[in-house]
Design a protein around this motif. Structure first.
Motif, PDB file in Angstrom:
ATOM      1  N   ASN A 196       0.784  -1.233   0.000  1.00 59.94           N
ATOM      2  CA  ASN A 196       0.000   0.000   0.000  1.00 59.94           C
ATOM      3  C   ASN A 196       0.815   1.282   0.000  1.00 59.94           C
ATOM      4  OD1 ASN A 196      -2.536  -1.367   0.138  1.00 59.94           O
ATOM      5  ND2 ASN A 196      -2.189  -1.715   2.315  1.00 59.94           N
ATOM      6  N   GLU A 201      -2.566   4.059  -8.897  1.00 61.50           N
ATOM      7  CA  GLU A 201      -2.736   3.088  -7.814  1.00 61.50           C
ATOM      8  C   GLU A 201      -2.428   3.693  -6.461  1.00 61.50           C
ATOM      9  OE1 GLU A 201      -0.732  -1.093  -6.338  1.00 61.50           O
ATOM     10  OE2 GLU A 201      -0.853  -0.678  -8.489  1.00 61.50           O
ATOM     11  N   LYS A 202      -1.326   4.412  -6.363  1.00 61.41           N
ATOM     12  CA  LYS A 202      -0.937   5.064  -5.105  1.00 61.41           C
ATOM     13  C   LYS A 202      -1.031   6.579  -5.317  1.00 61.41           C
ATOM     14  CE  LYS A 202       2.142   1.334  -3.576  1.00 61.41           C
ATOM     15  NZ  LYS A 202       1.949   0.422  -4.721  1.00 61.41           N
ATOM     16  N   LYS A 203      -2.259   7.068  -5.276  1.00 67.00           N
ATOM     17  CA  LYS A 203      -2.504   8.452  -5.689  1.00 67.00           C
ATOM     18  C   LYS A 203      -2.228   9.469  -4.592  1.00 67.00           C
ATOM     19  CE  LYS A 203      -7.508   8.587  -4.694  1.00 67.00           C
ATOM     20  NZ  LYS A 203      -8.841   8.888  -5.282  1.00 67.00           N
ATOM     21  N   TYR A 204      -2.219   9.034  -3.323  1.00 65.75           N
ATOM     22  CA  TYR A 204      -2.013   9.980  -2.229  1.00 65.75           C
ATOM     23  C   TYR A 204      -0.517  10.177  -1.991  1.00 65.75           C
ATOM     24  CZ  TYR A 204      -6.922   8.973  -1.413  1.00 65.75           C
ATOM     25  OH  TYR A 204      -8.274   8.807  -1.577  1.00 65.75           O
ATOM     26  N   GLU A 230      -2.527  15.185  -3.753  1.00 66.57           N
ATOM     27  CA  GLU A 230      -2.669  14.399  -4.978  1.00 66.57           C
ATOM     28  C   GLU A 230      -2.162  15.206  -6.162  1.00 66.57           C
ATOM     29  OE1 GLU A 230      -6.587  12.649  -5.631  1.00 66.57           O
ATOM     30  OE2 GLU A 230      -7.112  13.122  -3.537  1.00 66.57           O
ATOM     31  N   SER A 250       0.771   6.528  -1.145  1.00 71.77           N
ATOM     32  CA  SER A 250      -0.113   5.542  -0.520  1.00 71.77           C
ATOM     33  C   SER A 250      -1.395   5.338  -1.321  1.00 71.77           C
ATOM     34  CB  SER A 250      -0.492   5.978   0.902  1.00 71.77           C
ATOM     35  OG  SER A 250       0.646   6.200   1.688  1.00 71.77           O
ATOM     36  N   ARG A 251      -2.019   4.226  -1.054  1.00 71.66           N
ATOM     37  CA  ARG A 251      -3.372   3.976  -1.528  1.00 71.66           C
ATOM     38  C   ARG A 251      -4.215   3.555  -0.335  1.00 71.66           C
ATOM     39  NH1 ARG A 251      -3.031  -1.842  -4.793  1.00 71.66           N
ATOM     40  NH2 ARG A 251      -2.621  -3.153  -2.972  1.00 71.66           N
ATOM     41  N   ASP A 252      -5.529   3.658  -0.464  1.00 69.11           N
ATOM     42  CA  ASP A 252      -6.433   3.254   0.635  1.00 69.11           C
ATOM     43  C   ASP A 252      -6.382   1.746   0.815  1.00 69.11           C
ATOM     44  OD1 ASP A 252      -7.400   5.757   1.416  1.00 69.11           O
ATOM     45  OD2 ASP A 252      -8.796   5.798  -0.273  1.00 69.11           O
TER      46      ASP A 252
END
Length: 218
Positions: free
Chosen positions: A137, A155-158, A196, A216-218
């Motif tokens: 993640n 995929e890991k937009k944050y 983002e 990160s991703r959720d």
């Protein structure tokens, strides 16, 4: 050259390692750390070198490691460096372009924090080498002052920016949903959490300090 290190963290946190087993014509070198050596063999990847005191594997598992790995560096459990630090020291000495650390998250919090703190070491001894801790993640890396480009990842937009040093000066974010211009932030600030990119390529820059970047991703 890219060096991939696999530590003995929980398997559930480890991404698909086959995705990191080739990168065009660039040489990929795998190294296992303690139980991570056994995990690599289970994943069908034979490491070039193994590090650890191997107190987290059974005798049967250790004998399999001995049979499969040509270069085995075994250490006494009571030592001044962690197995991860010993492996990272070796990786740095190889002067790679990039170092990936897997199996360094999850499990014991003290191990995780120690692994994150080790990201400071390459900044001090090797130039132009990206060192990342990667799990399913998250991706974590540190940056020194300068202008740095960053690509959008669906995929890991944050993307979060956290001060590691007492103060970050002149922080500027371009191409982000929440841009900044010449901002000063101090350690403990959560101003730059969960940003983002709104374009395919953005930049972040700063003048002083050391910055932790987490994707990160959720």
């Amino acid at each position: 050259m890219i060096i991939n290190l696999l530590a003995g963290g929980p398997v559930d946190y480890i991404p698909n390692l086959k995705e990191y087993d080739s990168y065009g014509k660039e040489e990929i070198v795998w190294a296992g750390i303690d139980r991570g050596v056994y995990h690599l063999l289970q994943f069908g990847i034979k490491p070039k070198v193994a590090f650890g005191d191997f107190d987290s594997v059974t005798e049967e598992e250790f004998q399999e490691i001995v049979c499969e790995v040509n270069e085995l560096k075994r250490f006494h459990p009571e030592k001044d460096e962690t197995d991860m630090e010993l492996a990272l020291n070796w990786a740095i000495s190889q002067r790679p372009r990039k170092i990936h650390i897997f199996g360094g998250t999850g499990g014991r919090l003290d191990h995780f924090m120690a692994n994150v703190s080790l990201l400071l070491k390459p900044l001090q001894v090797i130039e132009d080498c990206m060192v990342e801790i990667i799990d399913r993640n998250n991706i974590i890396f540190f940056k020194k002052p300068g202008i740095h480009s960053i690509e959008r990842d669906a995929e890991k937009k944050y993307i979060s920016f956290l001060p590691v040093s007492p103060e970050i000066t002149g922080l500027t974010l371009k191409g982000f949903k929440y841009p900044l211009n010449n901002c000063h932030i101090s350690i403990g600030s959560t101003l730059c959490i969960s940003n983002e990119l709104i374009i395919n390529h953005g930049t972040f820059s700063f003048n002083q300090g050391i910055l932790m970047v987490i994707r990160s991703r959720d």
